[in-house]
Scaffold this active site. Sequence first.
Site, short mmCIF file in Angstrom:
data_model
loop_
_atom_site.label_atom_id
_atom_site.label_comp_id
_atom_site.label_asym_id
_atom_site.label_seq_id
_atom_site.Cartn_x
_atom_site.Cartn_y
_atom_site.Cartn_z
CG ASN A 1 26.86 -20.91 -39.11
OD1 ASN A 1 26.14 -21.89 -38.98
ND2 ASN A 1 27.69 -20.75 -40.14
CB CYS B 1 31.06 -32.86 -42.59
SG CYS B 1 31.67 -31.67 -43.74
NE ARG C 1 33.40 -28.72 -41.30
CZ ARG C 1 32.19 -28.18 -41.14
NH1 ARG C 1 31.14 -28.74 -41.71
NH2 ARG C 1 32.03 -27.09 -40.44
CG ASP D 1 30.12 -20.71 -44.39
OD1 ASP D 1 30.76 -21.75 -44.60
OD2 ASP D 1 29.75 -20.37 -43.25
N1 EPU Z 1 39.77 -27.17 -37.43
C1 EPU Z 1 40.60 -28.19 -36.98
N2 EPU Z 1 40.33 -28.73 -35.77
C2 EPU Z 1 39.28 -28.32 -34.99
C3 EPU Z 1 38.45 -27.30 -35.47
C4 EPU Z 1 38.72 -26.73 -36.69
O1 EPU Z 1 41.55 -28.58 -37.65
O2 EPU Z 1 39.11 -28.87 -33.89
C5 EPU Z 1 40.06 -26.55 -38.75
C6 EPU Z 1 38.96 -26.86 -39.76
O3 EPU Z 1 39.14 -28.09 -40.38
C7 EPU Z 1 39.05 -25.66 -40.68
C8 EPU Z 1 39.45 -24.53 -39.75
O4 EPU Z 1 40.01 -25.15 -38.59
O5 EPU Z 1 40.05 -25.86 -41.63
C9 EPU Z 1 38.34 -23.61 -39.32
O6 EPU Z 1 37.18 -24.36 -38.92
P1 EPU Z 1 36.16 -23.80 -37.84
O7 EPU Z 1 36.37 -24.55 -36.57
O8 EPU Z 1 36.27 -22.32 -37.80
O9 EPU Z 1 34.76 -24.22 -38.46
P2 EPU Z 1 33.49 -24.71 -37.70
O10 EPU Z 1 33.35 -24.02 -36.41
O11 EPU Z 1 33.41 -26.18 -37.71
C10 EPU Z 1 31.93 -22.81 -38.60
C11 EPU Z 1 30.64 -22.75 -39.36
C12 EPU Z 1 30.86 -23.19 -40.79
C13 EPU Z 1 31.92 -22.29 -41.43
C14 EPU Z 1 33.21 -22.30 -40.58
C15 EPU Z 1 34.26 -21.34 -41.10
C16 EPU Z 1 28.97 -23.14 -37.68
C17 EPU Z 1 27.92 -24.03 -37.12
N3 EPU Z 1 29.65 -23.60 -38.72
O12 EPU Z 1 32.35 -24.17 -38.66
O13 EPU Z 1 29.62 -22.98 -41.46
O14 EPU Z 1 32.21 -22.75 -42.73
O15 EPU Z 1 32.90 -21.96 -39.22
O16 EPU Z 1 33.78 -20.05 -41.10
O17 EPU Z 1 29.15 -22.03 -37.23
C18 EPU Z 1 27.95 -23.38 -43.09
O18 EPU Z 1 27.19 -22.61 -42.46
O19 EPU Z 1 27.69 -23.80 -44.25
C19 EPU Z 1 29.19 -23.83 -42.44
C20 EPU Z 1 29.82 -24.92 -42.82
#
Ligand code: EPU
Length: 420
Positions: free
Chosen positions: A23, A116, A121, A308
């Site tokens: 990540n 997903c 998401r 995670d």
């Molecule tokens: N969210 C929204 N709208 C958005 C973006 C996020 O509602 O536009 C919500 C999400 O639904 C969630 C929260 O905000 O409830 C946090 O999500 P975040 O945006 O932080 O997650 P992400 O960037 O999509 C990254 C990691 C994930 C990890 C999450 C939380 C990467 C590529 N992915 O996802 O990693 O679970 O942060 O720490 O960095 C994994 O590696 O298995 C994985 C899923």
Amino acid sequence: MDKFLIKGPAKLKGSVKISGSKNAALPIMVACIGYPGIYTLNNVPDLRDTRTITKLMQAIGCKIHSNKNTFIINSIDCNNPVAPYDLVKTMRASFYVLGPLLSRFKKAKVSLPGGCAWGPRPVDFHIKAFEKMGINIALDKGYVFADGELDSTVINFKTSSVGATGNVLMGCTNLDKEVIINNAAREPEIVDLCNFLTKIGMSIDGIGTSILRIKGIPNSDNKTRKITYDIIPDRIEAGTFLIAALMTKSEITLNNLIVDHIQSIIDKAKEIGAVLSMHSKNSLTIKYDKNIKAIDIKTDIYPGFPTDMQPQWISLMSVCKGESKVKDTVYFDRFSHIPELIRMGANIKLDKNIATIKGVETLSGTEVMAGDLRAGAALVLAALCAKHDTIISRVYHIDRGYEDIESKLKSLNVDIVRLK
Ligand code: EPU
């Protein structure tokens, strides 16, 4: 589709080298698009996801040469600011290209990621943030069409988001004015991205805090970059091996990690009674031989307990003594591992985003299916301490995020075979 055959119960011994962080690597690779240069990235994990992002970046016009964990990315001649559905649908992190494309080309066409394995998401925070920065955004036929001149603003995220923080940071690459992010993500992977962006010439105040003041590379600077950067170790891989030691009542050493990054997991392991010896800030031995005590956890943004690691923790609690609760406050429906663990004999009840787990004496191996990456990791852990053989299908999910997992487990004395 490959499967894993794991013969349990295993007794682990030896040491394991933690790979580079998935990540952190994904956004840093993508950030190379934002400014023309030749970037040498070390410690990039060789994973399905880093191969997917490579394909996407090649479609955009990057030349990428990789030799195991070193990726040389030449972004000088990038010319196609389009991220097609075929590549984005397999990996949500592909949406990260929106920021650097907008910054460099003032326009982008990026497929929406779609659903997903564990729900919708959304990417609304990313889109609203770029609109606030002055970009026109239209959604048509599943694509985001974005164009315009990025401008200075203050962005207030209502929830801290790793992806949206990273995307805005990369959007600022060439913006010679200040952007402030309030409620920015503080995860180590965002810190790593900030450190990379600083190295290429951006100025970022507040790295590692929830308020970031960002200024891009000055317009007067138009030198092509030649930069080498080392990606941080993967804290979730480290946490997963730590739990493997607890579940098999074994002693193993983790090398090449940043111990600080897994403090929340270490704290919980200590509460259970595990003995942890830190040899340096990059090396840790875990020793455990008692009954596993039931301990409640609640996932949270960094420095809280990572979502995670939630599936792996539920696996651990399945074989503890007593009853425990696991609440995921980041994702409410990331629980595809639970029905599979129940098939292995676990006693788990799920109510909304809270799992109640009554520990059982032992799990029994059977055929199970990985529903997503971390759910797959939870099943590997369960298989390590189960009686008899476990066959895990859909290991392509596990291959997205764990480099060479079967070689690493074999070197720790696990009988694991990949069935083609
Ligand atoms: N969210 C929204 N709208 C958005 C973006 C996020 O509602 O536009 C919500 C999400 O639904 C969630 C929260 O905000 O409830 C946090 O999500 P975040 O945006 O932080 O997650 P992400 O960037 O999509 C990254 C990691 C994930 C990890 C999450 C939380 C990467 C590529 N992915 O996802 O990693 O679970 O942060 O720490 O960095 C994994 O590696 O298995 C994985 C899923």
